[in-house]
Design a protein around this motif. Structure first.
Motif, PDB file in Angstrom:
ATOM      1  N   GLN A 255      20.235  55.762  14.183  1.00  0.00           N
ATOM      2  CA  GLN A 255      19.147  56.697  14.506  1.00  0.00           C
ATOM      3  C   GLN A 255      18.124  56.021  15.414  1.00  0.00           C
ATOM      4  O   GLN A 255      18.018  54.793  15.448  1.00  0.00           O
ATOM      5  CB  GLN A 255      18.462  57.205  13.236  1.00  0.00           C
ATOM      6  CG  GLN A 255      17.821  56.115  12.382  1.00  0.00           C
ATOM      7  CD  GLN A 255      17.142  56.669  11.148  1.00  0.00           C
ATOM      8  OE1 GLN A 255      16.167  57.416  11.253  1.00  0.00           O
ATOM      9  NE2 GLN A 255      17.662  56.313   9.975  1.00  0.00           N
ATOM     10  N   GLY A 256      17.363  56.830  16.152  1.00  0.00           N
ATOM     11  CA  GLY A 256      16.289  56.335  17.006  1.00  0.00           C
ATOM     12  C   GLY A 256      15.081  57.242  16.896  1.00  0.00           C
ATOM     13  O   GLY A 256      15.219  58.477  16.892  1.00  0.00           O
ATOM     14  N   ASN A 257      13.862  56.648  16.803  1.00  0.00           N
ATOM     15  CA  ASN A 257      12.643  57.422  16.575  1.00  0.00           C
ATOM     16  C   ASN A 257      11.497  56.934  17.455  1.00  0.00           C
ATOM     17  O   ASN A 257      11.385  55.732  17.741  1.00  0.00           O
ATOM     18  CB  ASN A 257      12.206  57.285  15.114  1.00  0.00           C
ATOM     19  CG  ASN A 257      13.239  57.784  14.135  1.00  0.00           C
ATOM     20  OD1 ASN A 257      13.348  58.978  13.884  1.00  0.00           O
ATOM     21  ND2 ASN A 257      14.035  56.860  13.582  1.00  0.00           N
ATOM     22  N   LEU A 258      10.636  57.854  17.857  1.00  0.00           N
ATOM     23  CA  LEU A 258       9.368  57.538  18.507  1.00  0.00           C
ATOM     24  C   LEU A 258       8.265  57.640  17.461  1.00  0.00           C
ATOM     25  O   LEU A 258       8.256  58.591  16.665  1.00  0.00           O
ATOM     26  CB  LEU A 258       9.087  58.501  19.655  1.00  0.00           C
ATOM     27  CG  LEU A 258      10.087  58.493  20.810  1.00  0.00           C
ATOM     28  CD1 LEU A 258       9.717  59.576  21.824  1.00  0.00           C
ATOM     29  CD2 LEU A 258      10.159  57.132  21.482  1.00  0.00           C
ATOM     30  N   TYR A 259       7.333  56.680  17.437  1.00  0.00           N
ATOM     31  CA  TYR A 259       6.304  56.701  16.400  1.00  0.00           C
ATOM     32  C   TYR A 259       4.902  56.561  16.980  1.00  0.00           C
ATOM     33  O   TYR A 259       4.697  56.065  18.087  1.00  0.00           O
ATOM     34  CB  TYR A 259       6.551  55.600  15.361  1.00  0.00           C
ATOM     35  CG  TYR A 259       6.263  54.187  15.843  1.00  0.00           C
ATOM     36  CD1 TYR A 259       4.967  53.669  15.876  1.00  0.00           C
ATOM     37  CD2 TYR A 259       7.294  53.349  16.257  1.00  0.00           C
ATOM     38  CE1 TYR A 259       4.699  52.386  16.307  1.00  0.00           C
ATOM     39  CE2 TYR A 259       7.047  52.055  16.693  1.00  0.00           C
ATOM     40  CZ  TYR A 259       5.748  51.579  16.712  1.00  0.00           C
ATOM     41  OH  TYR A 259       5.489  50.299  17.145  1.00  0.00           O
TER      42      TYR A 259
END
Length: 367
Positions: A255-259
């Motif tokens: 998975q990949g996320n922007l925070y």
């Protein structure tokens, strides 16, 4: 047939024993205080940098009490003073420059205990877990001038079934997990930060499994209050086993996320993220299997709130949609910081990556 992997139950227990020993040493050091460590003059840490003790800061520290309301005399101090750092001497550092010389080894240690809940595709569509979690996380300088550090942490989760299906079918009543995280990280003076690490998982559930994934983050401090970046996981090691006589495979979900991370005036931190996770199986022990999903939306948050000079509330949640077949993971508890809770996550050599948990280690099931 089980995959041959180097990470065994015995090694998991040995790593946990080592980290528990560190907890005991840490507790003794924290109780003894500066009298055991060396020179009795603590220094105040501003933001991610530590500065030498002055007469003024020493006087403020001596006047402080165990309550944050009394500790922060003015609003200006509440906005700037983030922690008490145990320093021996900073005579070798230039005046007004960041200084971390003489820091105690436990300055960037955290010890956590709390509640843990989880539901993932690996639960075969008929189960969920609820119980307790304990973890230890330590950061140490590797190259001080460049802000490069190393971190190691381990966690123990023991949870019970939240649904009765497994217990009635094969007698499985609970789950034991041992996570280990090792990695490198760097905080630069320009505000750029990164971390890269590897997560190991030994799991005793309806069968024994050994899994692994890569995890990292890249962030930038926009100003004193706001940080933006991305965090991600990459599946690396899957494992095969059985439920009764049914062969199956568990595999970490990439998975990949922007925070966005916000530091508030009271030194609390909130982090929110949004991203994409790879598809997962819709396997159900009771009702049969549906076609696996494609890429799915993932979102989550974590919270860090200092409660006293050494204790903080810490929790995290992560959700991969849809809720019926994806993940619903969360934990919440109290963390002990021997080096001080205020600003603990912003210190230059504080671990960038939390110790792995179901919130950062989602697991798929296929058969």
């Amino acid at each position: 047939m089980k995959l041959a992997v180097p990470h065994t139950h015995n090694s998991a227990c040995i790593s946990s024993i080592v980290m528990v020993a560190a907890v005991i040493l840490c507790g003794r050091a924290a109780i003894a205080g500066d009298a055991d460590y060396g020179n009795p003059s603590p220094a105040l840490t501003f933001g991610v940098h530590s500065y030498g003790t002055t007469d003024e800061t020493q006087a403020k520290t001596n006047e402080s009490s165990t309550t944050s309301a009394e500790y922060y005399r003015t609003q200006d101090e509440a906005n700037s003073i983030q922690t008490v750092s145990h320093e021996t001497s900073c005579d070798a550092c230039d005046s007004g420059q960041p200084c971390e010389c003489g820091s105690a080894w436990y300055e960037n240690l955290s010890i956590f205990g709390g509640l843990d809940g989880s539901k993932q595709p690996q639960d075969f569509g008929v189960n969920a877990q609820f119980g307790g979690r304990f973890h230890v996380n330590l950061g140490l300088p590797l190259w001080e001038e460049q802000g490069l550090g190393v971190q190691i942490g381990t966690a123990l989760n023991y949870t019970d079934n939240a649904v009765q299906v497994f217990e009635r079918v094969d007698g499985t009543k609970d789950r034991f997990q041992n996570y280990t995280t090792v990695g490198l990280f760097q905080r630069t003076e320009s505000g750029f930060m990164w971390a890269a690490g590897y997560d190991f998982l030994y799991q005793d559930y309806y069968d024994d499994f050994n899994l692994g994934q890569w995890r990292g983050d890249v962030g930038y401090t926009w100003d004193d209050e706001n940080e933006f970046g991305t965090w991600f996981t990459i599946s690396n090691q899957k494992d095969s086993g059985h439920y009764l006589t049914i062969p199956l495979t568990l595999d970490p979900i990439t998975q990949g996320n922007l925070y966005w991370r916000r530091t508030w005036e009271n030194d609390a931190q909130t982090t929110f993220w949004l991203g994409i996770a790879e598809g997962h199986g819709e396997v159900n022990l009771a009702l049969g299997d549906l076609r696996p999903t494609k890429e799915r939306l993932v979102f989550g948050a974590d919270v860090f709130v200092p409660l006293s000079p050494y204790l903080a509330l810490f929790g995290q949640a992560n959700f991969i949609t849809p809720a019926d077949s994806g993940t619903v993971d969360a934990f919440l508890g109290i963390a002990f910081y021997p080096g001080g809770s205020h600003g603990a996550r912003n210190r230059r050599f504080a671990p960038r990556l939390p110790v792995a948990n179901n919130t950062t280690f989602a697991t798929d099931l296929s058969r």
